[in-house]
Structures are given as C-alpha cells and as structure tokens.
Design a protein around this motif. Sequence first.
Motif, PDB file in Angstrom:
ATOM      1  N   PHE A  59      61.638  76.658  12.383  1.00 26.86           N
ATOM      2  CA  PHE A  59      63.093  77.687  12.282  1.00 26.86           C
ATOM      3  C   PHE A  59      62.890  78.636  13.327  1.00 26.86           C
ATOM      4  O   PHE A  59      64.079  78.704  14.179  1.00 26.86           O
ATOM      5  CB  PHE A  59      62.964  78.508  10.874  1.00 26.86           C
ATOM      6  CG  PHE A  59      64.219  79.184  10.615  1.00 26.86           C
ATOM      7  CD1 PHE A  59      65.457  78.742  10.445  1.00 26.86           C
ATOM      8  CD2 PHE A  59      64.147  80.641  11.180  1.00 26.86           C
ATOM      9  CE1 PHE A  59      66.607  79.633  10.393  1.00 26.86           C
ATOM     10  CE2 PHE A  59      65.159  81.310  11.012  1.00 26.86           C
ATOM     11  CZ  PHE A  59      66.539  80.784  10.554  1.00 26.86           C
ATOM     12  N   LEU A  60      61.807  79.474  13.629  1.00 31.12           N
ATOM     13  CA  LEU A  60      61.667  80.103  14.870  1.00 31.12           C
ATOM     14  C   LEU A  60      61.983  79.526  16.300  1.00 31.12           C
ATOM     15  O   LEU A  60      62.841  79.812  17.007  1.00 31.12           O
ATOM     16  CB  LEU A  60      60.462  80.759  14.898  1.00 31.12           C
ATOM     17  CG  LEU A  60      59.850  81.626  16.142  1.00 31.12           C
ATOM     18  CD1 LEU A  60      60.696  82.905  15.871  1.00 31.12           C
ATOM     19  CD2 LEU A  60      58.415  82.012  15.895  1.00 31.12           C
ATOM     20  N   LEU A  61      61.572  78.216  16.387  1.00 32.87           N
ATOM     21  CA  LEU A  61      61.786  77.681  17.735  1.00 32.87           C
ATOM     22  C   LEU A  61      62.705  76.693  17.743  1.00 32.87           C
ATOM     23  O   LEU A  61      63.076  75.940  18.628  1.00 32.87           O
ATOM     24  CB  LEU A  61      60.344  76.655  17.902  1.00 32.87           C
ATOM     25  CG  LEU A  61      58.844  77.248  17.852  1.00 32.87           C
ATOM     26  CD1 LEU A  61      57.923  76.219  18.272  1.00 32.87           C
ATOM     27  CD2 LEU A  61      59.066  78.296  19.156  1.00 32.87           C
ATOM     28  N   THR A  62      63.671  76.873  16.696  1.00 37.24           N
ATOM     29  CA  THR A  62      65.000  76.183  16.602  1.00 37.24           C
ATOM     30  C   THR A  62      66.042  77.177  16.842  1.00 37.24           C
ATOM     31  O   THR A  62      66.983  76.960  17.508  1.00 37.24           O
ATOM     32  CB  THR A  62      65.187  75.365  15.396  1.00 37.24           C
ATOM     33  OG1 THR A  62      64.315  74.511  15.174  1.00 37.24           O
ATOM     34  CG2 THR A  62      66.478  74.730  15.244  1.00 37.24           C
ATOM     35  N   VAL A  63      66.026  78.598  16.102  1.00 36.27           N
ATOM     36  CA  VAL A  63      67.010  79.410  16.103  1.00 36.27           C
ATOM     37  C   VAL A  63      66.952  80.512  16.990  1.00 36.27           C
ATOM     38  O   VAL A  63      67.662  80.874  17.601  1.00 36.27           O
ATOM     39  CB  VAL A  63      67.244  79.800  14.779  1.00 36.27           C
ATOM     40  CG1 VAL A  63      68.404  80.812  14.598  1.00 36.27           C
ATOM     41  CG2 VAL A  63      67.691  78.600  13.782  1.00 36.27           C
ATOM     42  N   VAL A  64      65.587  80.851  16.960  1.00 39.47           N
ATOM     43  CA  VAL A  64      65.360  82.271  17.501  1.00 39.47           C
ATOM     44  C   VAL A  64      65.060  82.206  19.050  1.00 39.47           C
ATOM     45  O   VAL A  64      65.552  82.785  19.927  1.00 39.47           O
ATOM     46  CB  VAL A  64      64.070  83.133  16.887  1.00 39.47           C
ATOM     47  CG1 VAL A  64      63.842  84.574  17.559  1.00 39.47           C
ATOM     48  CG2 VAL A  64      64.437  83.145  15.360  1.00 39.47           C
ATOM     49  N   LEU A  65      64.108  81.506  19.301  1.00 41.66           N
ATOM     50  CA  LEU A  65      63.689  81.025  20.767  1.00 41.66           C
ATOM     51  C   LEU A  65      63.610  79.567  20.710  1.00 41.66           C
ATOM     52  O   LEU A  65      62.598  78.887  20.578  1.00 41.66           O
ATOM     53  CB  LEU A  65      62.211  81.398  20.853  1.00 41.66           C
ATOM     54  CG  LEU A  65      61.836  81.155  22.509  1.00 41.66           C
ATOM     55  CD1 LEU A  65      62.911  81.800  23.463  1.00 41.66           C
ATOM     56  CD2 LEU A  65      60.351  81.599  22.873  1.00 41.66           C
ATOM     57  N   PRO A  66      64.732  78.971  20.980  1.00 41.22           N
ATOM     58  CA  PRO A  66      64.958  77.455  20.781  1.00 41.22           C
ATOM     59  C   PRO A  66      64.511  76.753  21.858  1.00 41.22           C
ATOM     60  O   PRO A  66      65.126  75.732  22.416  1.00 41.22           O
ATOM     61  CB  PRO A  66      66.658  77.500  20.931  1.00 41.22           C
ATOM     62  CG  PRO A  66      67.045  78.301  21.789  1.00 41.22           C
ATOM     63  CD  PRO A  66      66.150  79.505  21.642  1.00 41.22           C
ATOM     64  N   ILE A  67      62.971  76.575  21.882  1.00 42.19           N
ATOM     65  CA  ILE A  67      62.704  75.643  22.753  1.00 42.19           C
ATOM     66  C   ILE A  67      62.197  74.387  22.456  1.00 42.19           C
ATOM     67  O   ILE A  67      62.077  73.397  22.901  1.00 42.19           O
ATOM     68  CB  ILE A  67      60.898  76.291  23.395  1.00 42.19           C
ATOM     69  CG1 ILE A  67      59.992  76.329  22.103  1.00 42.19           C
ATOM     70  CG2 ILE A  67      61.325  77.542  23.903  1.00 42.19           C
ATOM     71  CD1 ILE A  67      58.715  76.737  22.717  1.00 42.19           C
ATOM     72  N   GLY A  68      62.572  74.263  21.213  1.00 51.91           N
ATOM     73  CA  GLY A  68      62.655  72.790  20.378  1.00 51.91           C
ATOM     74  C   GLY A  68      63.793  71.872  21.039  1.00 51.91           C
ATOM     75  O   GLY A  68      63.595  70.896  20.931  1.00 51.91           O
ATOM     76  N   PHE A  69      64.772  72.700  21.529  1.00 47.32           N
ATOM     77  CA  PHE A  69      65.739  71.941  22.123  1.00 47.32           C
ATOM     78  C   PHE A  69      65.454  71.623  23.633  1.00 47.32           C
ATOM     79  O   PHE A  69      66.209  70.695  24.301  1.00 47.32           O
ATOM     80  CB  PHE A  69      67.069  72.831  22.126  1.00 47.32           C
ATOM     81  CG  PHE A  69      67.808  72.885  20.829  1.00 47.32           C
ATOM     82  CD1 PHE A  69      68.725  72.075  20.579  1.00 47.32           C
ATOM     83  CD2 PHE A  69      67.372  73.838  20.000  1.00 47.32           C
ATOM     84  CE1 PHE A  69      69.347  71.894  19.137  1.00 47.32           C
ATOM     85  CE2 PHE A  69      68.053  73.995  18.745  1.00 47.32           C
ATOM     86  CZ  PHE A  69      68.957  72.974  18.163  1.00 47.32           C
ATOM     87  N   LEU A  70      64.269  71.910  24.306  1.00 46.43           N
ATOM     88  CA  LEU A  70      64.089  71.602  25.531  1.00 46.43           C
ATOM     89  C   LEU A  70      63.640  70.195  25.606  1.00 46.43           C
ATOM     90  O   LEU A  70      63.564  69.548  26.524  1.00 46.43           O
ATOM     91  CB  LEU A  70      62.802  72.638  26.053  1.00 46.43           C
ATOM     92  CG  LEU A  70      63.421  74.071  26.262  1.00 46.43           C
ATOM     93  CD1 LEU A  70      62.157  74.910  26.837  1.00 46.43           C
ATOM     94  CD2 LEU A  70      64.839  74.177  27.026  1.00 46.43           C
ATOM     95  N   SER A  71      63.124  69.499  24.412  1.00 44.80           N
ATOM     96  CA  SER A  71      62.692  68.035  24.439  1.00 44.80           C
ATOM     97  C   SER A  71      62.792  67.516  23.029  1.00 44.80           C
ATOM     98  O   SER A  71      63.139  66.251  22.833  1.00 44.80           O
ATOM     99  CB  SER A  71      61.491  67.976  24.977  1.00 44.80           C
ATOM    100  OG  SER A  71      61.010  66.524  25.093  1.00 44.80           O
ATOM    101  N   PHE A  72      62.468  68.234  22.028  1.00 52.40           N
ATOM    102  CA  PHE A  72      62.267  67.657  20.828  1.00 52.40           C
ATOM    103  C   PHE A  72      63.370  67.147  20.240  1.00 52.40           C
ATOM    104  O   PHE A  72      63.559  65.875  19.793  1.00 52.40           O
ATOM    105  CB  PHE A  72      61.376  68.714  19.705  1.00 52.40           C
ATOM    106  CG  PHE A  72      61.271  68.075  18.509  1.00 52.40           C
ATOM    107  CD1 PHE A  72      60.442  67.044  17.985  1.00 52.40           C
ATOM    108  CD2 PHE A  72      62.287  68.546  17.352  1.00 52.40           C
ATOM    109  CE1 PHE A  72      60.367  66.645  16.755  1.00 52.40           C
ATOM    110  CE2 PHE A  72      62.024  68.138  16.011  1.00 52.40           C
ATOM    111  CZ  PHE A  72      61.095  67.231  15.536  1.00 52.40           C
ATOM    112  N   TYR A  73      64.363  67.890  19.943  1.00 50.54           N
ATOM    113  CA  TYR A  73      65.490  67.586  19.396  1.00 50.54           C
ATOM    114  C   TYR A  73      66.497  66.522  20.117  1.00 50.54           C
ATOM    115  O   TYR A  73      66.921  65.592  19.596  1.00 50.54           O
ATOM    116  CB  TYR A  73      66.564  68.708  19.149  1.00 50.54           C
ATOM    117  CG  TYR A  73      66.087  69.687  17.867  1.00 50.54           C
ATOM    118  CD1 TYR A  73      66.350  69.251  16.585  1.00 50.54           C
ATOM    119  CD2 TYR A  73      65.575  70.783  18.075  1.00 50.54           C
ATOM    120  CE1 TYR A  73      65.931  69.747  15.441  1.00 50.54           C
ATOM    121  CE2 TYR A  73      64.944  71.634  16.896  1.00 50.54           C
ATOM    122  CZ  TYR A  73      65.305  70.974  15.749  1.00 50.54           C
ATOM    123  OH  TYR A  73      64.941  71.768  14.474  1.00 50.54           O
ATOM    124  N   PRO A  74      66.337  66.712  21.351  1.00 48.92           N
ATOM    125  CA  PRO A  74      67.168  65.498  22.249  1.00 48.92           C
ATOM    126  C   PRO A  74      66.559  64.252  22.206  1.00 48.92           C
ATOM    127  O   PRO A  74      67.044  63.099  22.179  1.00 48.92           O
ATOM    128  CB  PRO A  74      67.209  65.968  23.725  1.00 48.92           C
ATOM    129  CG  PRO A  74      67.033  67.571  23.599  1.00 48.92           C
ATOM    130  CD  PRO A  74      66.332  67.902  22.431  1.00 48.92           C
TER     131      PRO A  74
END
Length: 272
Positions: free
Chosen positions: A209-224
């Motif tokens: 949740f932290l890496l998705t909403v607060v500091l969204p580094i999950g969108f730098l590679s994981f989610y795409p």
Amino acid sequence: MRLLKQFRSACRLAGSYIKISFAAELEYKASFLVWLIANPLQFFAGFLTLNVLITSFGGLGGWNAGEIAFFYGLGGLSHGLGVILFSHTWSIGYQVTEGKFDTLLLRPHDVFFQFCFSDFNLVGVTDLIPAIPVFCYGCAAVGFRWSPASVAALVFVILCVTLLRGGIFTLIGSIGFFAYRTQLIVLWLIISDKGIHYPLSIYPHAVQFLLTVVLPIGFLSFYPSSLFLGKELPLQLPGGVLLWLAGLALIFALLGYALFRAGLRHYDSAGS
C-alpha cells in the motif's frame, strides 16, 4: 504562430544544452569509460542475482524467470531515461549552497527549463545499454505480442513512468532549497528506487500500500509489467493501471514543479 516560434526556440536551446552536456561528459573519456563498463555490469549482476533466487526457489512472488526479465528490463529503461533527464535534481541542495542558481536567474529563459536541460546526464545512457537487451529477452521469453496497440501502450507507459520518476526526483530534490543538506534524503531516494527491482508481491500488504499510494514506486515497473503480462494485482486500482499511472505522473510532476518554484522564491543566493 508565436507559440510555435517559442516552441522551436525552446527546442533549439534544449538541443544546444544537450550538445554542451555531451561534450562536457566526453571530455573525461576515462571516467565515462569506467561508467560504460561498471553500470552495465552492476545491472547484469542484479539481474543474475534475481535469476539465482528464482532458480533456487522456483519463482519470486509468483513471477518466473521470463516475467522477471521483462519486469527488470522495463524498469531499467525508465531508470536510464530518468537518470539522463532528472538525476541532477539530486544535487539541488549543493547547487543552492554554492550559488549555482545565480547564473540561471540572470538568463532570459525559464529557470526550470534551463535546469532540466543544462545538465544532461550522459551517464544515464550506460543504464539503457543493459536494459534494452534484458527487456528484449524478457519480451521473447513471455511471448510479448508486438502490435501497433501494444507498442503504443509501451511507449505511453515508458513516457509516463519517466515523468513520474522525474516528478519524484524533483519533489524530493527541491527540499534542498530549504534544508540545504539533503544527502541522506537523496540516499534514501536512491535506495527506494532500487526497490523496483523486485516484484511488489513479495512485500507485506502494508508495504504494498505504501509503495502504491504514498510513494508510488510500484508504478515504475511492477504495475505496468503486471498489466502487459496479465498478472493479478495485489491491490485493486479503480480505473485501471494506465489511468493511475498517467494521473500519478501528472500529479507528481506538478507537485515537483510547484515545490521547485517555491524553492526558487526562497532562494537567497550564496552571497546573501
């Protein structure tokens, strides 16, 4: 017509800055050669380490070797572009204490525009060199279908991720206008950036949740990557990954720019 002339003028100016940056980087050929060797080796070492983990445990957070290669390569592409365009934001605190912004303020051009293009980081190219073959290998391993739609989606994702990365870099780097000594913050940023090399699914739900909403580094590679590979997402995203990615890229870019402008207003020059 006037806007078109201004756009052409800005492009010419940006091109001149980039040429100067290239010339400056290549002035120290030995240093650049070291980066040219060391950065790809570091990238490949990280990738091979992940493959050892996958071979030993039969996967990593539900991702196989081919999917990890796709994921790792995609993250490397945006990382290289982000370093090329935005890594100089890490040194804002140093530039403030050294009075480097004085020169930018005296020129008849937007300070942020000058700041973005006057320090084109050629070292970032050495991050792209290993990322491209790893990503191509990952595409082949997962059977990625190259079509006009998939290529357009891939280009859109890389542009949005690069903008998101630039917004995060600028937002955190601009703290240097106020704190001056930001080395620990920058170190934390670099360490956090390394977190994209692992699937978000290996972390606890609170961290996801932290890496998705607060500091969204999950969108730098994981989610795409999950979107392209059809992987199940650990968190449901209303509207879909692309909408969230575009929205977050725009939000963080605007926040980074706003804090940069606020920092400029706070800037007192080194001689004050």
